[in-house]
Design a protein around this motif. Structure first.
Motif, PDB file in Angstrom:
ATOM      1  N   VAL A  11     -14.024  18.350 -38.705  1.00 28.43           N
ATOM      2  CA  VAL A  11     -15.103  19.148 -39.293  1.00 28.43           C
ATOM      3  C   VAL A  11     -15.852  18.343 -40.348  1.00 28.43           C
ATOM      4  O   VAL A  11     -17.080  18.316 -40.376  1.00 28.43           O
ATOM      5  CB  VAL A  11     -14.550  20.465 -39.891  1.00 28.43           C
ATOM      6  CG1 VAL A  11     -15.585  21.138 -40.781  1.00 28.43           C
ATOM      7  CG2 VAL A  11     -14.138  21.400 -38.782  1.00 28.43           C
ATOM      8  N   VAL A  12     -15.126  17.660 -41.210  1.00 25.70           N
ATOM      9  CA  VAL A  12     -15.769  16.853 -42.253  1.00 25.70           C
ATOM     10  C   VAL A  12     -16.441  15.628 -41.641  1.00 25.70           C
ATOM     11  O   VAL A  12     -17.568  15.277 -41.987  1.00 25.70           O
ATOM     12  CB  VAL A  12     -14.740  16.446 -43.341  1.00 25.70           C
ATOM     13  CG1 VAL A  12     -15.344  15.443 -44.302  1.00 25.70           C
ATOM     14  CG2 VAL A  12     -14.260  17.670 -44.082  1.00 25.70           C
ATOM     15  N   GLY A  13     -15.789  14.995 -40.687  1.00 31.75           N
ATOM     16  CA  GLY A  13     -16.327  13.782 -40.096  1.00 31.75           C
ATOM     17  C   GLY A  13     -17.514  14.008 -39.182  1.00 31.75           C
ATOM     18  O   GLY A  13     -18.377  13.144 -39.041  1.00 31.75           O
ATOM     19  N   PRO A  66     -26.116  13.845 -50.274  1.00 32.15           N
ATOM     20  CA  PRO A  66     -25.222  12.853 -50.871  1.00 32.15           C
ATOM     21  C   PRO A  66     -23.888  12.791 -50.127  1.00 32.15           C
ATOM     22  O   PRO A  66     -23.552  13.681 -49.345  1.00 32.15           O
ATOM     23  CB  PRO A  66     -25.049  13.332 -52.306  1.00 32.15           C
ATOM     24  CG  PRO A  66     -25.445  14.748 -52.305  1.00 32.15           C
ATOM     25  CD  PRO A  66     -26.376  14.966 -51.166  1.00 32.15           C
ATOM     26  N   TRP A  67     -23.107  11.763 -50.412  1.00 33.12           N
ATOM     27  CA  TRP A  67     -21.853  11.549 -49.700  1.00 33.12           C
ATOM     28  C   TRP A  67     -20.883  12.711 -49.880  1.00 33.12           C
ATOM     29  O   TRP A  67     -20.101  13.028 -48.990  1.00 33.12           O
ATOM     30  CB  TRP A  67     -21.195  10.235 -50.142  1.00 33.12           C
ATOM     31  CG  TRP A  67     -20.762  10.224 -51.577  1.00 33.12           C
ATOM     32  CD1 TRP A  67     -21.498   9.823 -52.638  1.00 33.12           C
ATOM     33  CD2 TRP A  67     -19.508  10.649 -52.092  1.00 33.12           C
ATOM     34  NE1 TRP A  67     -20.784   9.966 -53.799  1.00 33.12           N
ATOM     35  CE2 TRP A  67     -19.539  10.473 -53.493  1.00 33.12           C
ATOM     36  CE3 TRP A  67     -18.342  11.157 -51.526  1.00 33.12           C
ATOM     37  CZ2 TRP A  67     -18.482  10.789 -54.314  1.00 33.12           C
ATOM     38  CZ3 TRP A  67     -17.285  11.474 -52.356  1.00 33.12           C
ATOM     39  CH2 TRP A  67     -17.357  11.281 -53.721  1.00 33.12           C
ATOM     40  N   TRP A  68     -20.923  13.372 -51.005  1.00 35.40           N
ATOM     41  CA  TRP A  68     -20.010  14.481 -51.277  1.00 35.40           C
ATOM     42  C   TRP A  68     -20.584  15.817 -50.800  1.00 35.40           C
ATOM     43  O   TRP A  68     -19.932  16.849 -50.876  1.00 35.40           O
ATOM     44  CB  TRP A  68     -19.689  14.555 -52.763  1.00 35.40           C
ATOM     45  CG  TRP A  68     -20.894  14.446 -53.647  1.00 35.40           C
ATOM     46  CD1 TRP A  68     -21.413  13.300 -54.188  1.00 35.40           C
ATOM     47  CD2 TRP A  68     -21.748  15.501 -54.079  1.00 35.40           C
ATOM     48  NE1 TRP A  68     -22.534  13.587 -54.937  1.00 35.40           N
ATOM     49  CE2 TRP A  68     -22.760  14.937 -54.878  1.00 35.40           C
ATOM     50  CE3 TRP A  68     -21.760  16.873 -53.868  1.00 35.40           C
ATOM     51  CZ2 TRP A  68     -23.780  15.694 -55.452  1.00 35.40           C
ATOM     52  CZ3 TRP A  68     -22.770  17.627 -54.454  1.00 35.40           C
ATOM     53  CH2 TRP A  68     -23.762  17.024 -55.228  1.00 35.40           C
ATOM     54  N   GLY A  69     -21.792  15.805 -50.273  1.00 34.53           N
ATOM     55  CA  GLY A  69     -22.444  17.036 -49.831  1.00 34.53           C
ATOM     56  C   GLY A  69     -21.735  17.710 -48.672  1.00 34.53           C
ATOM     57  O   GLY A  69     -21.707  18.941 -48.568  1.00 34.53           O
ATOM     58  N   ALA A  70     -21.137  16.917 -47.761  1.00 36.68           N
ATOM     59  CA  ALA A  70     -20.422  17.509 -46.632  1.00 36.68           C
ATOM     60  C   ALA A  70     -19.228  18.323 -47.103  1.00 36.68           C
ATOM     61  O   ALA A  70     -18.953  19.398 -46.560  1.00 36.68           O
ATOM     62  CB  ALA A  70     -19.978  16.411 -45.676  1.00 36.68           C
ATOM     63  N   LEU A  71     -18.531  17.848 -48.130  1.00 31.81           N
ATOM     64  CA  LEU A  71     -17.395  18.596 -48.661  1.00 31.81           C
ATOM     65  C   LEU A  71     -17.824  19.938 -49.244  1.00 31.81           C
ATOM     66  O   LEU A  71     -17.181  20.964 -49.009  1.00 31.81           O
ATOM     67  CB  LEU A  71     -16.673  17.775 -49.734  1.00 31.81           C
ATOM     68  CG  LEU A  71     -15.814  16.640 -49.216  1.00 31.81           C
ATOM     69  CD1 LEU A  71     -15.365  15.744 -50.362  1.00 31.81           C
ATOM     70  CD2 LEU A  71     -14.609  17.207 -48.507  1.00 31.81           C
ATOM     71  N   VAL A  72     -18.927  19.929 -50.003  1.00 35.30           N
ATOM     72  CA  VAL A  72     -19.422  21.175 -50.599  1.00 35.30           C
ATOM     73  C   VAL A  72     -19.889  22.128 -49.506  1.00 35.30           C
ATOM     74  O   VAL A  72     -19.617  23.326 -49.541  1.00 35.30           O
ATOM     75  CB  VAL A  72     -20.562  20.883 -51.599  1.00 35.30           C
ATOM     76  CG1 VAL A  72     -21.189  22.166 -52.105  1.00 35.30           C
ATOM     77  CG2 VAL A  72     -20.043  20.044 -52.755  1.00 35.30           C
ATOM     78  N   THR A  73     -20.582  21.592 -48.492  1.00 38.16           N
ATOM     79  CA  THR A  73     -21.092  22.428 -47.405  1.00 38.16           C
ATOM     80  C   THR A  73     -19.947  23.074 -46.629  1.00 38.16           C
ATOM     81  O   THR A  73     -19.991  24.266 -46.332  1.00 38.16           O
ATOM     82  CB  THR A  73     -21.970  21.589 -46.459  1.00 38.16           C
ATOM     83  OG1 THR A  73     -23.015  20.990 -47.220  1.00 38.16           O
ATOM     84  CG2 THR A  73     -22.582  22.439 -45.371  1.00 38.16           C
ATOM     85  N   MET A  81     -25.772  23.693 -49.658  1.00 34.41           N
ATOM     86  CA  MET A  81     -25.816  22.310 -49.196  1.00 34.41           C
ATOM     87  C   MET A  81     -26.578  21.487 -50.221  1.00 34.41           C
ATOM     88  O   MET A  81     -27.785  21.660 -50.386  1.00 34.41           O
ATOM     89  CB  MET A  81     -26.501  22.218 -47.845  1.00 34.41           C
ATOM     90  CG  MET A  81     -26.474  20.819 -47.259  1.00 34.41           C
ATOM     91  SD  MET A  81     -27.097  20.766 -45.587  1.00 34.41           S
ATOM     92  CE  MET A  81     -28.784  20.348 -45.916  1.00 34.41           C
ATOM     93  N   PRO A  82     -25.912  20.577 -50.944  1.00 37.22           N
ATOM     94  CA  PRO A  82     -26.607  19.762 -51.933  1.00 37.22           C
ATOM     95  C   PRO A  82     -27.560  18.767 -51.271  1.00 37.22           C
ATOM     96  O   PRO A  82     -27.251  18.187 -50.237  1.00 37.22           O
ATOM     97  CB  PRO A  82     -25.495  19.013 -52.659  1.00 37.22           C
ATOM     98  CG  PRO A  82     -24.224  19.598 -52.201  1.00 37.22           C
ATOM     99  CD  PRO A  82     -24.473  20.325 -50.944  1.00 37.22           C
ATOM    100  N   LEU A  83     -28.725  18.605 -51.867  1.00 37.90           N
ATOM    101  CA  LEU A  83     -29.715  17.633 -51.408  1.00 37.90           C
ATOM    102  C   LEU A  83     -30.165  16.799 -52.590  1.00 37.90           C
ATOM    103  O   LEU A  83     -30.399  17.322 -53.674  1.00 37.90           O
ATOM    104  CB  LEU A  83     -30.923  18.330 -50.791  1.00 37.90           C
ATOM    105  CG  LEU A  83     -30.680  19.097 -49.504  1.00 37.90           C
ATOM    106  CD1 LEU A  83     -31.945  19.825 -49.079  1.00 37.90           C
ATOM    107  CD2 LEU A  83     -30.225  18.168 -48.403  1.00 37.90           C
ATOM    108  N   ARG A  84     -30.308  15.512 -52.384  1.00 38.45           N
ATOM    109  CA  ARG A  84     -30.777  14.614 -53.433  1.00 38.45           C
ATOM    110  C   ARG A  84     -32.179  14.138 -53.053  1.00 38.45           C
ATOM    111  O   ARG A  84     -32.416  13.714 -51.926  1.00 38.45           O
ATOM    112  CB  ARG A  84     -29.832  13.436 -53.588  1.00 38.45           C
ATOM    113  CG  ARG A  84     -30.275  12.511 -54.711  1.00 38.45           C
ATOM    114  CD  ARG A  84     -29.193  11.560 -55.103  1.00 38.45           C
ATOM    115  NE  ARG A  84     -28.143  12.339 -55.765  1.00 38.45           N
ATOM    116  CZ  ARG A  84     -26.924  11.893 -55.967  1.00 38.45           C
ATOM    117  NH1 ARG A  84     -26.563  10.725 -55.555  1.00 38.45           N
ATOM    118  NH2 ARG A  84     -26.043  12.644 -56.587  1.00 38.45           N
TER     119      ARG A  84
END
Length: 109
Positions: A11-13, A66-73, A81-84
């Motif tokens: 799921v994360v990958g 961002p790289w950590w956005g998938a974890l938050v999503t 969903m964080p966006l930079r």
């Protein structure tokens, strides 16, 4: 237990990446500015990029997760969903008079 961990890794990958880039071709002025905002409800609401401090428009704009956005999503089940946003202002063209500048009150698209 091994199946649950394997599913979590998948799921994360396999969550994918998001990136949008706009290049106007205008010469750059200054260093990139960065903002981190969120998209809500599976992308139904998105942040607006309004670079009001750029008096002559923008040279480039990059919007990405961002790289950590998938974890938050994944943790929020897609609700957040964080966006930079990274943008660089354009410098004033030599052939443009100060009266032809982009107004500061221009509404975002």
């Amino acid at each position: 237990m091994l199946r649950v961990m394997a599913c979590g890794v998948l799921v994360v990958g396999l969550s994918g990446c998001f990136r949008t880039s706009v290049r106007t071709g205008a010469p750059r002025e200054g260093l990139p500015e960065t903002r981190t905002e969120v998209s809500l409800f599976f992308g139904l609401t998105t942040p607006h990029v309004a670079a009001s401090e750029c008096r002559h428009g923008v040279s480039r704009v990059d919007v990405f997760s961002p790289w950590w956005g998938a974890l938050v999503t994944v943790t929020t089940l897609g609700l957040v969903m964080p966006l930079r946003t990274e943008y660089v202002c354009a410098e004033m063209p030599r052939s443009v008079s100060p009266e032809q500048q982009v107004p500061a009150t221009l509404a975002p698209l």
